[in-house]
Design an enzyme around this catalytic site. Structure first.
Site, short mmCIF file in Angstrom:
data_model
loop_
_atom_site.label_atom_id
_atom_site.label_comp_id
_atom_site.label_asym_id
_atom_site.label_seq_id
_atom_site.Cartn_x
_atom_site.Cartn_y
_atom_site.Cartn_z
N LYS A 22 -37.07 -38.74 8.08
CA LYS A 22 -35.79 -38.99 8.78
C LYS A 22 -35.46 -37.83 9.73
CE LYS A 22 -33.43 -39.24 4.90
NZ LYS A 22 -34.49 -38.97 3.92
N ARG A 97 -25.54 -42.90 2.07
CA ARG A 97 -26.48 -42.76 0.96
C ARG A 97 -26.03 -43.50 -0.28
NH1 ARG A 97 -29.25 -37.73 2.23
NH2 ARG A 97 -30.86 -37.38 0.68
N ARG A 143 -43.89 -29.14 2.57
CA ARG A 143 -42.95 -28.80 3.66
C ARG A 143 -42.59 -27.31 3.65
NH1 ARG A 143 -37.72 -32.31 4.34
NH2 ARG A 143 -37.40 -31.69 2.17
N ARG A 176 -37.88 -25.14 0.96
CA ARG A 176 -36.49 -25.53 0.71
C ARG A 176 -36.21 -25.52 -0.79
NH1 ARG A 176 -34.38 -30.96 3.67
NH2 ARG A 176 -33.92 -31.69 1.58
N ARG A 187 -34.41 -36.16 -6.99
CA ARG A 187 -33.97 -36.71 -5.69
C ARG A 187 -34.50 -38.12 -5.48
NH1 ARG A 187 -36.37 -32.39 -1.97
NH2 ARG A 187 -35.66 -33.70 -0.25
P1 AP5 Z 1 -38.76 -34.79 6.97
O1 AP5 Z 1 -38.60 -35.30 8.36
O2 AP5 Z 1 -38.21 -33.45 6.65
O3 AP5 Z 1 -38.23 -35.90 5.93
P2 AP5 Z 1 -36.75 -36.31 5.53
O4 AP5 Z 1 -36.76 -37.80 5.34
O5 AP5 Z 1 -35.77 -35.75 6.51
O6 AP5 Z 1 -36.69 -35.59 4.14
P3 AP5 Z 1 -35.55 -34.73 3.45
O7 AP5 Z 1 -36.21 -34.12 2.27
O8 AP5 Z 1 -34.89 -33.81 4.43
O9 AP5 Z 1 -34.57 -35.87 3.06
P4 AP5 Z 1 -33.50 -35.82 1.97
O10 AP5 Z 1 -32.87 -37.13 2.25
O11 AP5 Z 1 -33.97 -35.59 0.59
O12 AP5 Z 1 -32.72 -34.49 2.31
P5 AP5 Z 1 -31.28 -34.22 2.91
O13 AP5 Z 1 -31.35 -32.93 3.62
O14 AP5 Z 1 -30.74 -35.40 3.62
O15 AP5 Z 1 -40.32 -34.84 6.61
C1 AP5 Z 1 -40.80 -34.34 5.39
C2 AP5 Z 1 -42.17 -33.69 5.59
O16 AP5 Z 1 -43.11 -34.69 5.99
C3 AP5 Z 1 -42.20 -32.63 6.70
O17 AP5 Z 1 -43.06 -31.60 6.29
C4 AP5 Z 1 -42.76 -33.38 7.92
O18 AP5 Z 1 -43.46 -32.51 8.78
C5 AP5 Z 1 -43.68 -34.40 7.26
N1 AP5 Z 1 -43.73 -35.68 7.98
C6 AP5 Z 1 -42.67 -36.39 8.47
N2 AP5 Z 1 -43.10 -37.55 9.02
C7 AP5 Z 1 -44.46 -37.57 8.87
C8 AP5 Z 1 -45.49 -38.51 9.24
N3 AP5 Z 1 -45.21 -39.65 9.86
N4 AP5 Z 1 -46.76 -38.20 8.91
C9 AP5 Z 1 -47.06 -37.04 8.27
N5 AP5 Z 1 -46.14 -36.10 7.92
C10 AP5 Z 1 -44.86 -36.38 8.21
O19 AP5 Z 1 -30.39 -34.06 1.56
C11 AP5 Z 1 -30.52 -32.94 0.71
C12 AP5 Z 1 -29.45 -32.99 -0.36
O20 AP5 Z 1 -28.13 -32.93 0.25
C13 AP5 Z 1 -29.41 -34.27 -1.20
O21 AP5 Z 1 -30.30 -34.21 -2.30
C14 AP5 Z 1 -27.92 -34.31 -1.64
O22 AP5 Z 1 -27.68 -33.42 -2.72
C15 AP5 Z 1 -27.19 -33.77 -0.42
N6 AP5 Z 1 -26.76 -34.85 0.49
C16 AP5 Z 1 -27.19 -35.03 1.77
N7 AP5 Z 1 -26.61 -36.10 2.32
C17 AP5 Z 1 -25.78 -36.62 1.38
C18 AP5 Z 1 -24.92 -37.75 1.33
N8 AP5 Z 1 -24.80 -38.58 2.40
N9 AP5 Z 1 -24.23 -38.00 0.19
C19 AP5 Z 1 -24.35 -37.19 -0.87
N10 AP5 Z 1 -25.15 -36.10 -0.91
C20 AP5 Z 1 -25.86 -35.82 0.22
#
Ligand code: AP5
Length: 232
Positions: A22, A97, A143, A176, A187
């Site tokens: 994402k 979410r 990552r 991270r 998660r």
């Molecule tokens: P990346 O692009 O970083 O993936 P992502 O989907 O953004 O993964 P996240 O881990 O950031 O998502 P998340 O939803 O757990 O975290 P968030 O910060 O929102 O890609 C991942 C890896 O794969 C990278 O190394 C990249 O290079 C590689 N990659 C990507 N695409 C690829 C491809 N096509 N091929 C090969 N490699 C690829 O949330 C963190 C925390 O915040 C949550 O756990 C929660 O506690 C809180 N939080 C955030 N939003 C909310 C909400 N709305 N409500 C409640 N709590 C929330």
């Protein structure tokens, strides 16, 4: 591909499990269509880092890999969406979410966003990235990110030129906090229980589009741009 600076794009929502790509794709959409990426995870991590009241409330929950309560996250998103740079559209990365957040967002867009912003009254374009479970684990455990410029790498899939150092500024890369294996499991569990219903919510409204997120990044980007171009 030609860049977009004037067309009204509207809200773009990226759904998908942790590690689906994402954040990676949101940055590419931001660059191409010139609408801002709004990552709730990034905003929360920034609040944790600077020790705000919100950050102090969110820290322990995030370290466990659980979701921060809706009553903290929704006002945070509302504040960001009122910024002037969202008028032509924006990309939500990590929001909504929960089904409650999805309902809240529809009400917010209806009451506060549509028609008050530069004629941008399009329904959200909702795109879900589908990725195989083992691939998600590989992406999350590999990552690394640069604490200076924010650039993301992956030791398995997209390594830096020099081991553990950022290509741009040479800073030592970090893992991270929530990319430890036991937290990743929680998660993914939270995603299954709380976030899957969000896709059902949009599916029922006929707004859900899916892309194969297992493909290489450029191919995923091409699918997403195609969806956006067909809808605006
Ligand atoms: P990346 O692009 O970083 O993936 P992502 O989907 O953004 O993964 P996240 O881990 O950031 O998502 P998340 O939803 O757990 O975290 P968030 O910060 O929102 O890609 C991942 C890896 O794969 C990278 O190394 C990249 O290079 C590689 N990659 C990507 N695409 C690829 C491809 N096509 N091929 C090969 N490699 C690829 O949330 C963190 C925390 O915040 C949550 O756990 C929660 O506690 C809180 N939080 C955030 N939003 C909310 C909400 N709305 N409500 C409640 N709590 C929330």
């Amino acid at each position: 591909m030609a860049q977009e600076t004037s067309r009204s794009i509207g809200p773009v929502i990226l759904l998908g499990p942790p590690g689906a790509g994402k954040g990676t794709q949101a940055k590419r959409i931001e660059q191409h269509y010139h609408i801002p990426q709004i990552s709730t995870g990034d905003i929360l991590r920034q609040n944790v880092k600077t020790g705000t009241k919100l950050g102090r409330a969110a820290k322990a929950v995030m370290e466990r890999g659980q979701l921060v309560p809706d009553e903290l996250v929704c006002p945070m998103v509302a504040e960001r969406l009122r910024d002037v740079d969202c008028e032509r559209g924006f990309i939500l990365d990590g929001f909504p979410r929960t089904a409650a957040q999805a309902g809240w967002l529809d009400a917010f867009l209806e009451n506060e966003f549509f028609d008050k912003s530069n004629g941008c009254n399009r329904l959200p374009i909702v795109i879900r990235l589908d990725v195989d479970y083992n691939e998600l684990l590989r992406r999350l455990t590999g990552r690394r990110s640069c604490p200076t410029c924010g650039r993301t790498y992956n030791v398995h899939l997209q390594p830096p030129k020099v081991d553990e150092l950022c290509d741009v500024d040479g800073t030592k890369l970090i893992v991270r906090e929530d990319d430890r294996e036991e937290v990743i499991r929680e998660r993914l569990n939270e995603f299954d229980q709380q976030t899957r219903p969000v896709a059902d919510y949009y599916q029922a409204k006929g707004r859900l589009m899916t892309v194969n997120g297992d493909l290489p990044m450029d191919q995923v980007t091409a699918q997403i741009f195609c969806i956006i171009d067909n809808q605006v």
